[in-house]
Every structure is written in structure tokens, then in C-alpha cells.
Design an enzyme around this catalytic site. Structure first.
Site, PDB file in Angstrom:
ATOM      1  N   TYR A 183      16.034  30.528   4.977  1.00  8.66           N
ATOM      2  CA  TYR A 183      14.574  32.057   5.408  1.00  8.66           C
ATOM      3  C   TYR A 183      14.664  32.175   7.397  1.00  8.66           C
ATOM      4  O   TYR A 183      14.483  31.180   7.662  1.00  8.66           O
ATOM      5  CB  TYR A 183      13.071  31.221   5.573  1.00  8.66           C
ATOM      6  CG  TYR A 183      12.646  30.333   4.176  1.00  8.66           C
ATOM      7  CD1 TYR A 183      12.236  31.155   2.803  1.00  8.66           C
ATOM      8  CD2 TYR A 183      12.293  29.111   3.607  1.00  8.66           C
ATOM      9  CE1 TYR A 183      12.412  31.682   1.463  1.00  8.66           C
ATOM     10  CE2 TYR A 183      11.951  29.006   1.931  1.00  8.66           C
ATOM     11  CZ  TYR A 183      11.648  30.039   1.112  1.00  8.66           C
ATOM     12  OH  TYR A 183      11.520  29.903  -0.425  1.00  8.66           O
TER      13      TYR A 183
ATOM     14  N   ARG B 138       1.231 -11.049   6.658  1.00  5.92           N
ATOM     15  CA  ARG B 138       0.381  -9.665   6.659  1.00  5.92           C
ATOM     16  C   ARG B 138       1.700  -8.577   6.770  1.00  5.92           C
ATOM     17  O   ARG B 138       1.731  -7.539   7.006  1.00  5.92           O
ATOM     18  CB  ARG B 138      -0.153  -9.502   6.245  1.00  5.92           C
ATOM     19  CG  ARG B 138      -1.031  -9.098   5.421  1.00  5.92           C
ATOM     20  CD  ARG B 138      -2.359  -9.428   5.661  1.00  5.92           C
ATOM     21  NE  ARG B 138      -3.081  -7.857   7.106  1.00  5.92           N
ATOM     22  CZ  ARG B 138      -3.717  -8.921   8.093  1.00  5.92           C
ATOM     23  NH1 ARG B 138      -4.439 -10.164   8.577  1.00  5.92           N
ATOM     24  NH2 ARG B 138      -3.749  -7.912   9.389  1.00  5.92           N
TER      25      ARG B 138
ATOM     26  N   LYS C  37       0.961  -0.804   0.160  1.00 11.08           N
ATOM     27  CA  LYS C  37      -0.168  -0.155   0.102  1.00 11.08           C
ATOM     28  C   LYS C  37       0.365   1.345  -0.401  1.00 11.08           C
ATOM     29  O   LYS C  37       2.736   1.410   0.366  1.00 11.08           O
ATOM     30  CB  LYS C  37      -0.449   0.160   1.083  1.00 11.08           C
ATOM     31  CG  LYS C  37      -0.421  -0.080   2.508  1.00 11.08           C
ATOM     32  CD  LYS C  37      -0.905  -0.220   3.630  1.00 11.08           C
ATOM     33  CE  LYS C  37      -0.487  -0.315   5.210  1.00 11.08           C
ATOM     34  NZ  LYS C  37      -1.485  -0.995   6.598  1.00 11.08           N
TER      35      LYS C  37
ATOM     36  N   HIS D  95      -6.830  -7.330  12.318  1.00  9.35           N
ATOM     37  CA  HIS D  95      -5.070  -6.878  12.605  1.00  9.35           C
ATOM     38  C   HIS D  95      -5.301  -6.170  13.983  1.00  9.35           C
ATOM     39  O   HIS D  95      -5.638  -6.295  14.634  1.00  9.35           O
ATOM     40  CB  HIS D  95      -5.654  -5.411  11.637  1.00  9.35           C
ATOM     41  CG  HIS D  95      -3.903  -4.586  11.564  1.00  9.35           C
ATOM     42  ND1 HIS D  95      -3.259  -5.406  10.619  1.00  9.35           N
ATOM     43  CD2 HIS D  95      -3.374  -3.519  11.453  1.00  9.35           C
ATOM     44  CE1 HIS D  95      -2.166  -4.836  10.445  1.00  9.35           C
ATOM     45  NE2 HIS D  95      -2.700  -3.350  11.097  1.00  9.35           N
TER      46      HIS D  95
ATOM     47  N   ASP E  23      12.134  22.572  -1.578  1.00  6.30           N
ATOM     48  CA  ASP E  23      13.127  22.056  -2.976  1.00  6.30           C
ATOM     49  C   ASP E  23      14.740  21.693  -2.159  1.00  6.30           C
ATOM     50  O   ASP E  23      15.485  21.167  -3.135  1.00  6.30           O
ATOM     51  CB  ASP E  23      13.085  23.342  -4.110  1.00  6.30           C
ATOM     52  CG  ASP E  23      11.242  23.236  -4.352  1.00  6.30           C
ATOM     53  OD1 ASP E  23      11.011  22.256  -4.272  1.00  6.30           O
ATOM     54  OD2 ASP E  23      11.344  24.761  -4.076  1.00  6.30           O
TER      55      ASP E  23
ATOM     56  N   ARG F 194     -11.254  -0.493  14.323  1.00  4.22           N
ATOM     57  CA  ARG F 194     -11.076   0.219  13.100  1.00  4.22           C
ATOM     58  C   ARG F 194     -11.863  -0.341  11.993  1.00  4.22           C
ATOM     59  O   ARG F 194     -12.830  -0.581  12.012  1.00  4.22           O
ATOM     60  CB  ARG F 194      -9.174   0.252  12.775  1.00  4.22           C
ATOM     61  CG  ARG F 194      -8.406   1.288  12.419  1.00  4.22           C
ATOM     62  CD  ARG F 194      -6.912   1.415  12.116  1.00  4.22           C
ATOM     63  NE  ARG F 194      -6.712   0.490  10.948  1.00  4.22           N
ATOM     64  CZ  ARG F 194      -5.297  -0.217  10.897  1.00  4.22           C
ATOM     65  NH1 ARG F 194      -4.597   0.909  11.423  1.00  4.22           N
ATOM     66  NH2 ARG F 194      -5.192  -0.474  10.382  1.00  4.22           N
TER      67      ARG F 194
ATOM     68  N   CYS G 173      13.177  23.894   2.911  1.00  4.31           N
ATOM     69  CA  CYS G 173      13.116  24.357   2.097  1.00  4.31           C
ATOM     70  C   CYS G 173      12.060  23.123   1.914  1.00  4.31           C
ATOM     71  O   CYS G 173      12.390  21.802   1.802  1.00  4.31           O
ATOM     72  CB  CYS G 173      13.787  25.358   1.218  1.00  4.31           C
ATOM     73  SG  CYS G 173      14.547  26.676   2.438  1.00  4.31           S
TER      74      CYS G 173
END
Ligand SMILES: *Cc1c(COP(=O)(O)O)cnc(C)c1O
Length: 385
Positions: A264, A221, A35, A165, A313, A133, A311
Site C-alpha cells: 500500500y 507471582r 492472564k 503488586h 494479513d 492501581r 498489511c
């Protein structure tokens, strides 16, 4: 030829090795959980490596994820267990996805899809044995079990599995693990008595797969352990190998005078004349801004600290007044397995998680879509994907 700034190199031999560790320790087959795009590693390549290494099936949360795997050429047994209430299961049934159901309503939708298609759907019943859940609630069990038995009898579904689970998988000795196992076994016995015996039963996530073979039933699992992270760090690494190395190059080097503020808000000022290195990776690539001033990058066997804010990037490291012998273009490893670099210890995703008060699952699954995924075998040659 690489064009992305940040590269997540994924060693598929490590994934294969980890499947082997999980099979050996649990003594049963593995449903490889991919997932969230394979916990950030790339779902299709991981699924295909896991199946080639002997995994029995592939698991995802949503049906979209499972169908994307099918479309991506994964031909093995696929299952998905979390759905919106208005989910249309027609495509999933047509794609032969094993659908985990958590309520009689979801079962009805699956049965409707199977009838529309004139086929038999493959279903796993997800039982809520205490996690509270997803999974069939205790108060809905009787209705769900009788609907499953009816659907099996009329041939609109075939019961592939029954699963639950664990709440305390990472606490192997917790007595609640046995409570959940007993409830799951009771659910299986009830379905069997109603003429709907499942083919397989499974409950163990990574930590339980590695430490509680007695809970394994027919399959385990695991997710995080496939990718090489210890699900119980206090018990060691279980011989798992982290698959991902997050790496880039020093983009730019500059000498700055004492007192120069960096990034920054100028939250850091150079205490002496120093040399800075720019790393072209930021929070949009999954480098958490919360680690500003609290992470180091591994270059040429040495660790150099981030200074100033991370930042979107990019971020900056202090290479020291002598520049640390680092040049533009040198390889910079953000995290990875020990084999990703010599000299000082390479940081791990778990180090980042510990500093942020979270878990490595969150670190790796948040490596976004911008970093390039590069697949290697044994950290050797790159393979195209
Ligand atoms: C995510 C998930 C797993 C895998 O859990 P790990 O802790 O990563 O091993 C297994 N089963 C279900 C139902 C899950 O949602």
C-alpha cells in the site's frame, strides 16, 4: 495438518524449565500468571505445563479467565484479582476460584455469593501498597480489614492470601520495593491481629522473583519470565528460554523490475531488479504495522528485510537480486528463541518491542486468535491440543 497461515509454536518444555528457574531463584513456590490467554501462548496448555512442572497455583486478571481454565480442565488452585464493580461471583465461588478483592464492596459481593451457595468462598486481599492501581486503598483499609475479619469469623470466606503488586520490580535496588514490602507485612499483621491470618503472602512479579528472594514471602507471582523473556534485559537472560516461535512459510515468490513499488502506498521501490517473498502474516496476527520497513524474517539461516507496509494479513520481504536461494514453502521465522534457527541470529519479540519503544509483553500478548498455537516438547514432536 496445518491450515492456518501463521503458527505460534509454543515449547511447553521451555515453560517447565522457566518454572524451575523461578522456583530455584526465588526459593519459594510459583503462582504462574496466565492472564491474557497466557500472554498469547494459550492459557490452558501453559497452566497445565506449569502445574506439572511444580507451580503451586495459577493466576489470572479476571474471573472469566480463571473460570475458562477450570472449564478447560485445570484442577489446581486458581486465583483472579481484577473485577468489574457489578461482577457476580457466584460462578467463580462455585468453581473454587480464589478471588482477589480490592474493596469492601467486592468482599460484600463475594460474601453474598458464598451465602447464596451455602459455601465458603476463598479470598485473597489485594492491598494497594503504593502502585495506586487495583488493591484496597489505604483510606479503605480499616473498613476492608474489619469486613474480612467478620466474614472469616462467620465462615463465609476463608482467607487464602494477602498480596500486593510492585511499582519498581524491574529496579531491584529501588528503596520503594522495601516500603511496599513493609506496608504489606503491616497489613498481614493487622489482619492476623483481627483473627484473620492469611495462609500465604505474595508480592513478587517476574523481575522481583528473579532478583529479590528476600521479598518472596510465601510465593512469587511471575508472568513474563514463565514465557522465557528476561524481565530485566540489562541483567541478562537469567537462564530463561523463550517458549514461542512465530513462524510461517514463504507464500509466494516473484521477480520484479527496478522501480517496482511494493505494498500500500508504494512506500518502497525496488532499487534494482529483485526477488520478493510474500509472508502470510500481518497486523491482525500481531505483527505490528509500526514495524513496516523495520523487521527482518529468518529464512534458511539468513535474515531478509521487510519492504513496504505491513498489511492486515501479509507483508513482503526483499530476497535480493539472486533470490537468496529461497523457495516458496521455505520456513520463515518471525521471532523465537535462538534454537528456532541456525546461521544469523533469530530475531526476538524483545527486538520488535525495542524498535517500537514498547515491551515484549505487548508483542506476545497481542498475537491474536488467528495464528494457530502448536504445542511441542523441546522443539521436538508436535502434540495435539
Ligand atoms: C501481570 C501480573 C503479574 C505478573 O507480572 P510479570 O511482570 O509478567 O511477572 C503479577 N501480579 C499481578 C497482580 C499482575 O497483574
Amino acid at each position: 495438518m496445518t491450515t492456518a497461515n501463521l503458527i505460534a509454536t509454543v515449547d511447553l518444555d521451555a515453560v517447565a524449565h522457566n518454572v524451575g528457574v523461578l522456583r530455584e531463584r526465588s526459593g519459594v513456590g510459583v503462582i504462574a500468571v496466565v492472564k491474557a490467554d497466557g500472554y498469547g501462548h494459550g492459557a490452558v496448555p501453559v497452566a497445565s505445563a506449569a502445574l506439572a512442572a511444580g507451580a503451586s497455583a495459577i493466576g489470572t486478571a479476571g474471573i472469566r479467565e480463571a473460570r475458562d481454565l477450570r472449564a478447560g480442565g485445570i484442577d489446581g488452585h486458581l486465583m483472579a484479582w481484577l473485577h468489574r464493580p457489578d461482577a457476580d461471583f457466584t460462578g467463580a465461588v462455585a468453581d473454587r476460584i480464589d478471588i482477589g478483592i480490592s474493596s469492601p464492596r467486592q468482599l460484600d459481593s463475594v460474601v453474598a455469593a458464598a451465602r447464596d451457595l451455602g459455601t465458603t468462598a476463598t479470598v485473597t486481599v489485594k492491598v494497594d501498597t503504593g502502585l495506586a492501581r487495583s488493591g484496597v486503598a489505604y483510606e479503605e483499609w480499616d473498613a476492608a480489614a474489619s469486613a474480612v475479619a467478620r466474614a472469616v469469623a462467620e465462615g463465609s470466606i476463608e482467607l487464602s492470601g494477602v498480596m500486593c503488586h510492585l511499582v519498581f520490580g524491574d529496579d531491584p535496588g529501588n528503596p520503594f520495593n522495601d516500603v511496599q514490602a513493609a506496608r504489606l507485612d503491616a497489613a498481614v499483621a493487622d489482619l492476623t491481629a483481627r483473627g484473620a491470618a492469611p495462609r500465604v503472602v505474595h508480592m513478587a512479579n517476574s523481575p522481583a522473583a528473579l532478583t529479590r528472594p528476600d521479598l518472596a514471602r510465601d510465593l512469587v507471582r511471575p508472568g513474563i519470565a514463565l514465557y522465557g523473556y528476561s524481565p530485566i534485559p540489562s541483567m541478562g537472560d537469567f537462564g530463561l528460554i523463550p517458549a514461542m516461535t512465530l513462524e510461517t512459510q514463504i507464500a509466494l515468490i516473484k521477480r520484479v523490475p527496478a522501480g517496482q513499488g511494493v505494498s500500500y502506498g508504494h512506500t518502497w521501490h525496488a532499487p534494482t531488479d529483485t526477488v520478493l517473498g510474500v509472508i502470510p502474516a500481518g497486523y491482525a496476527d500481531g505483527v505490528p504495522r509500526g514495524l513496516s520497513g523495520d523487521l527482518s524474517v529468518h529464512v534458511n539461516g539468513r535474515l531478509f528485510p521487510n519492504v513496504g507496509r505491513i498489511c492486515m494479513d501479509q507483508f513482503v520481504v526483499d530476497l535480493g537480486s539472486d533470490g537468496g536461494g529461497v523457495s516458496e514453502g521455505d520456513r520463515a521465522v518471525l521471532f523465537g528463541p535462538a534454537s528456532a534457527g541456525s546461521g544469523e541470529r533469530v530475531p526476538t519479540a524483545t527486538d520488535w518491542a525495542d524498535r517500537l519503544g514498547t515491551i515484549d509483553y505487548e508483542i506476545v500478548s497481542r498475537i491474536g486468535s488467528r495464528p494457530e498455537r502448536r504445542y511441542v516438547r523441546g522443539r521436538g514432536q508436535t502434540q495435539e491440543h
